[in-house]
Structure formats: C-alpha cells, structure tokens
Design a protein around this motif. Structure first.
Motif, short mmCIF file in Angstrom:
data_model
loop_
_atom_site.label_atom_id
_atom_site.label_comp_id
_atom_site.label_asym_id
_atom_site.label_seq_id
_atom_site.Cartn_x
_atom_site.Cartn_y
_atom_site.Cartn_z
N LYS A 105 50.31 45.06 40.74
CA LYS A 105 49.18 44.14 40.86
C LYS A 105 48.79 43.56 39.50
O LYS A 105 48.89 44.24 38.47
CB LYS A 105 47.98 44.84 41.49
N CYS A 157 46.52 42.37 36.49
CA CYS A 157 45.27 42.83 35.88
C CYS A 157 44.77 41.82 34.85
O CYS A 157 43.59 41.77 34.55
CB CYS A 157 45.51 44.18 35.23
N ASN A 213 40.82 41.93 33.97
CA ASN A 213 40.00 42.63 34.96
C ASN A 213 39.78 44.04 34.44
O ASN A 213 40.70 44.85 34.41
CB ASN A 213 40.71 42.67 36.31
N SER A 273 36.18 45.19 43.28
CA SER A 273 36.68 44.44 44.44
C SER A 273 36.99 43.02 44.01
O SER A 273 36.54 42.56 42.96
CB SER A 273 35.64 44.43 45.55
N GLN A 295 42.80 39.86 46.86
CA GLN A 295 42.64 41.32 46.77
C GLN A 295 43.95 42.10 46.91
O GLN A 295 44.08 43.19 46.38
CB GLN A 295 41.58 41.81 47.74
N THR A 350 44.25 43.74 40.52
CA THR A 350 43.65 45.05 40.26
C THR A 350 42.90 44.99 38.93
O THR A 350 42.89 43.96 38.25
CB THR A 350 44.71 46.18 40.26
N SER A 351 42.24 46.08 38.59
CA SER A 351 41.51 46.16 37.32
C SER A 351 41.87 47.48 36.64
O SER A 351 42.43 48.39 37.27
CB SER A 351 40.00 46.13 37.58
N LEU A 374 40.06 50.20 38.62
CA LEU A 374 40.67 50.58 39.90
C LEU A 374 41.94 51.37 39.69
O LEU A 374 42.25 52.31 40.40
CB LEU A 374 40.98 49.33 40.73
N TYR A 375 42.70 50.98 38.67
CA TYR A 375 44.01 51.61 38.44
C TYR A 375 43.87 52.98 37.81
O TYR A 375 44.57 53.93 38.16
CB TYR A 375 44.85 50.70 37.56
#
Ligand code: BTN
Length: 243
Positions: free
Chosen positions: A103, A105, A128, A133, A139, A143-144, A147-148
């Motif tokens: 994803k 970032c 990010n 969210s 979505q 990702t950020s 989140l990761y």
C-alpha cells in the motif's frame, strides 16, 4: 539547516513555492497542517486530514537537464532512508511512490517553474503519518506509518529526518555522486511485476526488469526491452500498476 515556514492551512505547499520562488531561497521548505487544493501527479487530488505530513522543498540552484528526472528519485530515497531511521522498512514504486507492504504511504510530485527554461523545481511530498482511515476511493490502496506500524509517529520528527536525508543526498548529487540511485535500486517495489503502460489511450502490458544505474526503469513488452525516464513529459500519461 533548511528554513521552514509553517502554515495551518494553505491551498498547496507546492503552489506557494511556485508562486513565491523569486523571493525565497534554495532549499526553503513550506509545511502545512492542511491543504485545500493539494494535488498529486496526473491531475489527481491529494486528500488529507491533519494526520498527514504535507510539505514542499524549493530547489533553485544548479537546475540542469537531468534534474527533473532524478530529483523525484532522490526525494524517494530520502523518505525511504528517513523511514529506515524510524525502524520502518519501505520500498519505492518507481518513480514517485513509497510503499509499506503493498500500500502507498507517500506520494511525491516534482514540478518545474519555467521562464523560457526551467529555473526552479518544487518537490512536493505527502506522507501519511498518523492517518487511521482513508476515503473509500483509496482505502484499498493507501496506508500510513501508524496503520502499518501500529503506533503513532511525531510528524515533526518525521519531517526532520526526511529533510536531513534529503540534504545529504542532495549535496552528494550536486557533487556528482548519485548515491540515491543505489538506495532505490535495492528497494524497488516493481521489480519482476507486471505493469500497464498507458501511452495515449493505448494500454500495454509489460514486465519490469529493474531500475538502471541512470535511474531509468527497464521494462519488457512484446519481447522488446525499453527504458522509461521518470522526468519525460510523455511519462505523465504512464500509469504503472502492480496488478
Ligand atoms: C502523488 O502521489 O501523485 C503525489 C502527491 C504529492 C502530494 C504533496 S502534499 C504536499 C505537496 N503539495 C501539494 O499540493 N502536493 C504535494
């Protein structure tokens, strides 16, 4: 150290530098908590909430023919190195995206300011950082760091580390040492993957062989090898997908 100007809200940090480049200095940085007109490549809107790190760097010195194609790669290597210092492993989806797993970032856009010829470059970077969210349209793909890695990060610290890596790699580049290329070569997301190239409405399937020593991407399509240059105008219409 780089001069940093901070805004709570601004249309776009990159537009600010493009509009004011004459009165600003080489390597001046503008950072914003929020942008009302943040943009990405290929005319895309860059969505943000205050969880992202949004900033741009002005480059006015020593802008030459290679700069437009190499600076996006240098900026990507700077973000990747900064993530490494934070203990985060990422990869570069040539030429402009930073990936965490599969994803995105970080997005990077390098734009030229022209007065007959290019007189300045503006490096726009959106990371990010603490996003939890994303809009439903992205979505699946975004990702950020939070989140990761499952914890929050200090945006100021992330900015400091990126600027410090950028400074080192940029100084090397000005001396003729393109050490950033080896960083992106060894962390290339697309190697071996199938991509779609969108040339003027014609979709072509190709396999990525890898990033070359000069920063170009070697691909093979219909049994023919070719090299893509990150800075070519025609590349604005190239879409590389990992699917
Ligand atoms: C992309 O993924 O296409 C590039 C996105 C770049 C977004 C950043 S956010 C800070 C700077 N200001 C902008 O308007 N765009 C860049």
């Amino acid at each position: 150290m780089y001069r940093i100007k901070e805004f709570a809200s601004i249309p776009s940090t990159s537009d600010y530098l493009k509009d004011n480049y004459k009165s600003l200095e080489d390597t001046d940085v503008v950072v914003a908590k929020h942008q009302t007109k943040g943009h990405g490549r290929l005319g895309r809107v860059w969505q943000d909430d205050s969880s992202s790190l949004l900033f741009s760097i002005l480059l006015k010195n020593d802008i030459h023919a290679d700069s437009a194609s190499l600076i996006p790669l240098l900026a990507g290597a700077a973000v990747l190195s900064a993530f490494q210092e934070l203990g985060v492993s990422s990869s570069i989806k040539w030429p402009n995206d930073l990936m965490l797993g599969d994803k995105k970032c970080t997005g990077i856009i390098v734009e030229g300011v022209s007065e007959e010829k290019i007189v300045a470059l503006v490096v726009g970077i959106g990371v990010n950082v603490n996003n939890v969210s994303f809009d439903s349209s992205i979505q699946e793909k975004a990702t950020s760091l939070r989140l990761y890695e499952k914890h929050t990060f200090d945006k100021k610290e992330v900015l400091r580390l990126i600027i410090s890596s950028f400074d080192k790699l940029y100084k090397d580049y000005l001396k003729g040492d393109n050490s950033f290329i080896s960083i992106i070569k060894t962390h290339s997301y697309l190697d071996g993957k199938e991509v779609y190239l969108d040339y003027y409405d014609e979709k072509k399937r190709a396999t990525v062989i890898g990033i070359q020593d000069d920063g170009r991407l070697l691909i093979e399509s219909d049994g023919k090898k070719s090299l893509l240059n990150a800075g070519e105008v025609s590349l604005q219409s190239v879409y590389a997908s990992s699917h």
